[in-house]
Enzyme design. Structure first.
Site, PDB file in Angstrom:
ATOM      1  N   PRO A   2       0.808  -1.202   0.000  1.00  0.00           N
ATOM      2  CG  PRO A   2      -0.328  -1.366   1.975  1.00  0.00           C
ATOM      3  CD  PRO A   2       0.923  -1.782   1.336  1.00  0.00           C
ATOM      4  CD  GLU A   3       3.007   3.205  -4.359  1.00  0.00           C
ATOM      5  OE1 GLU A   3       3.155   4.404  -4.611  1.00  0.00           O
ATOM      6  OE2 GLU A   3       3.236   2.300  -5.180  1.00  0.00           O
TER       7      GLU A   3
END
Length: 273
Positions: A2-3
């Site tokens: 996840p960014e």
DNA sequence: AAACGCGCCTGCGGGC
DNA sequence: TGCCCGCAGGCGCGTT
């Protein structure tokens, strides 16, 4: 995994647990990137209420009603989701949070690169994990002057500096590739060689790509899901990431692949200069 | 001081 | 079919 856009989407899809009391925390496996602070979870998080859920960089933060905060980093493969407690949990589920609402929040992380910290809310921003974080990309602090001032002498590539959380927080490999495509700048360019107008295009691209990815609910390449188990859709809008050899969406030429700082890098040698 | 490369883990897909 | 290899969305640390 996840960014920033994915963590932001998890934050949004977790808002309905704000106000809930955490009745019980069960740590099934404390061996994450760093040992799970079981004692502090018991002492400062369990039996307290969640007052607010926010995000800083790629960290998800639960502010409790007793002046403590739980920060959660999802690493590469971490997931936070809401479940009925009677359902069977998936393999690699490491932590269970039983809420007084009758729901259960589960932390799952196959690769165990994620980590949790319990920190006094007041001390959060000066905590070693947060102290050196750069600015938020969607804030007004991200502008041409800031990037020029920070990077005008940097001999690192522009892609590497965009991924440096100490400069701009929250941009990972997918979005760094996409941002530079939208800015029309080759990822292997050294930061110090960018002109004023190229920094301007970079700033615009950072804000539009990150905002559009949030609007799309993040990017689901394989296993990313928000807190309600739903995928994101920004993968449909990717222009370069994972598209080696496929035609550029603008000019039709083949997308190229290289490695920068050990990370997969994708670009169009015609549209990016 | 700044920049690079490695290690931490498991799962998956491609090649043979 | 099955094995082996390389690769994957991130971060911190040691070294140069």
């Amino acid at each position: 995994m996840p960014e920033l856009p994915e963590v932001e989407t998890i934050k949004t899809t977790l808002q309905d647990i704000v106000g809930a009391r955490i009745d019980k925390i069960s740590v099934l496996n404390k061996r994450l990137r760093w040992p799970v602070p079981v004692q502090k979870l018991d002492q400062f998080i369990q039996t307290n209420r969640i007052m607010r859920i926010r995000r800083r960089s790629k960290y998800l933060i639960w502010d409790m009603d007793n002046g403590y905060s739980l920060s959660i980093h999802l690493g590469m493969s971490g997931r936070v989701g809401q479940f009925r407690p009677e359902t069977i949990h998936e393999l690699h589920t490491h932590i269970l949070f039983d809420l007084d609402t009758g729901w259960q929040i589960r932390y799952r992380d196959p690769r165990r690169f994620g980590f949790l910290d319990v920190i006094r809310s007041q001390e959060l921003l000066t905590h070693p994990r947060f102290r050196n974080l750069g600015i938020e990309p969607l804030s007004s602090e991200l502008n041409v002057d800031y990037l020029k001032q920070s990077l005008s002498h940097s001999v690192r590539t522009v892609k590497t500096v965009l991924m440096d959380a100490g400069i701009v927080a929250g941009i990972g490999n997918i979005y760094a590739n996409e941002i530079l495509f939208h800015a029309g700048i080759l990822p292997q360019r050294l930061a110090k060689t960018l002109t004023e107008s190229e920094w301007k295009k970079t700033v615009t691209a950072v804000k539009t790509v990150i905002q559009d990815a949030i609007t799309a609910g993040g990017t689901t390449l394989s296993d990313y899901r928000n807190a309600q188990g739903e995928p994101g859709y920004f993968q449909l809008d990717l222009c370069v990431y994972g598209r080696t050899g496929r035609p550029c969406r603008i000019c039709g030429k083949s997308i190229k692949y290289t490695k920068l700082s050990g990370r997969s890098t994708f670009f169009c040698s015609h549209c990016q200069t």
